[in-house]
Write an enzyme that holds these catalytic residues in place. Sequence first.
Site, PDB file in Angstrom:
ATOM      1  N   GLY A 239       5.179   4.370  -2.115  1.00 56.48           N
ATOM      2  CA  GLY A 239       4.914   3.001  -2.396  1.00 56.48           C
ATOM      3  C   GLY A 239       3.853   2.504  -1.704  1.00 56.48           C
ATOM      4  O   GLY A 239       3.472   3.225  -0.574  1.00 56.48           O
TER       5      GLY A 239
ATOM      6  N   ARG B 293       3.962  -2.673   2.316  1.00 57.34           N
ATOM      7  CA  ARG B 293       4.762  -3.881   2.055  1.00 57.34           C
ATOM      8  C   ARG B 293       5.496  -3.780   0.689  1.00 57.34           C
ATOM      9  O   ARG B 293       5.437  -4.871  -0.064  1.00 57.34           O
ATOM     10  CB  ARG B 293       3.959  -5.207   2.133  1.00 57.34           C
ATOM     11  CG  ARG B 293       3.671  -5.485   3.606  1.00 57.34           C
ATOM     12  CD  ARG B 293       5.033  -5.616   4.433  1.00 57.34           C
ATOM     13  NE  ARG B 293       4.840  -5.817   5.965  1.00 57.34           N
ATOM     14  CZ  ARG B 293       5.442  -4.866   6.864  1.00 57.34           C
ATOM     15  NH1 ARG B 293       5.998  -4.007   6.280  1.00 57.34           N
ATOM     16  NH2 ARG B 293       5.347  -5.105   8.053  1.00 57.34           N
TER      17      ARG B 293
ATOM     18  N   GLY C  82       8.411  -2.471  -0.180  1.00 59.65           N
ATOM     19  CA  GLY C  82       9.509  -2.381  -0.350  1.00 59.65           C
ATOM     20  C   GLY C  82      10.226  -0.887  -0.183  1.00 59.65           C
ATOM     21  O   GLY C  82      11.404  -0.660  -0.140  1.00 59.65           O
ATOM     22  N   LYS C  83       9.551   0.186   0.146  1.00 58.75           N
ATOM     23  CA  LYS C  83       9.947   1.333   0.063  1.00 58.75           C
ATOM     24  C   LYS C  83      10.897   1.563   0.995  1.00 58.75           C
ATOM     25  O   LYS C  83      11.882   2.376   0.868  1.00 58.75           O
ATOM     26  CB  LYS C  83       8.655   2.207   0.180  1.00 58.75           C
ATOM     27  CG  LYS C  83       7.904   2.361   1.302  1.00 58.75           C
ATOM     28  CD  LYS C  83       6.436   2.960   1.045  1.00 58.75           C
ATOM     29  CE  LYS C  83       5.601   2.816   2.373  1.00 58.75           C
ATOM     30  NZ  LYS C  83       5.072   1.477   2.273  1.00 58.75           N
TER      31      LYS C  83
ATOM     32  N   ALA D  20      12.120   8.691  12.819  1.00 59.78           N
ATOM     33  CA  ALA D  20      10.947   7.950  12.847  1.00 59.78           C
ATOM     34  C   ALA D  20       9.617   8.811  13.193  1.00 59.78           C
ATOM     35  O   ALA D  20       9.605   9.356  14.182  1.00 59.78           O
ATOM     36  CB  ALA D  20      11.074   6.603  13.880  1.00 59.78           C
TER      37      ALA D  20
ATOM     38  N   HIS E 169      11.867  -2.871  11.709  1.00 57.93           N
ATOM     39  CA  HIS E 169      12.609  -1.791  11.133  1.00 57.93           C
ATOM     40  C   HIS E 169      13.705  -1.588  12.069  1.00 57.93           C
ATOM     41  O   HIS E 169      14.948  -1.423  11.140  1.00 57.93           O
ATOM     42  CB  HIS E 169      11.763  -0.324  11.047  1.00 57.93           C
ATOM     43  CG  HIS E 169      10.696  -0.226   9.890  1.00 57.93           C
ATOM     44  ND1 HIS E 169      11.196   0.438   8.930  1.00 57.93           N
ATOM     45  CD2 HIS E 169       9.625  -1.051   9.744  1.00 57.93           C
ATOM     46  CE1 HIS E 169      10.056   0.296   8.183  1.00 57.93           C
ATOM     47  NE2 HIS E 169       9.065  -0.600   8.495  1.00 57.93           N
TER      48      HIS E 169
END
Length: 177
Positions: free
Chosen positions: A16, A19, A21-22, A41, A57
Amino acid sequence: MTQDGSRAPRLTLVLGGARSGKSAYAERLIEALPPPWLYVATAEAWDDEMRARIAQHRARRPAGWETREAPRDLAGVLAGPATGRPVLVDCLTLWLTNVLLAEVDLAAETAALIEACARHPGPLVLVSNEVGLGIVPDNALARRFRDEAGRLHQRLAALADRVVLTVAGLPLVVKGD
């Protein structure tokens, strides 16, 4: 198995834009599976803005998540002890940036990552930015990044059981269920 008893795909690639929404969608996929969950991460906190993004996050994830930092050795983390626990990697384009800026053998690093994903017992959810929908970048490094990201996504999509493109917070299944 998911918490509702259905079988989870072994490998899911979630793509995606910024921003889109992935990450939140990928987290929901993992949280539908029994814990413990592992969040891998790839971001490095180089400035205050990135530190704030990382904190956001972390705050979004409920208890039950273990986090491992892997800004470069993503393949090593994925090739670690095979526990079969649900794993979320966020995000591949940050990892790719780190590898490109380190000026190491990108082909070898990518091959190791693909191999680790292929061997991972799953479920594994990989998050990455789709960067190939915009204009052609104006410099060589940015063009190389876009091209390498596209090649990486194609290889992982071929390997994946499910590929999802997120747009405006909506998941669009491109491959699989």
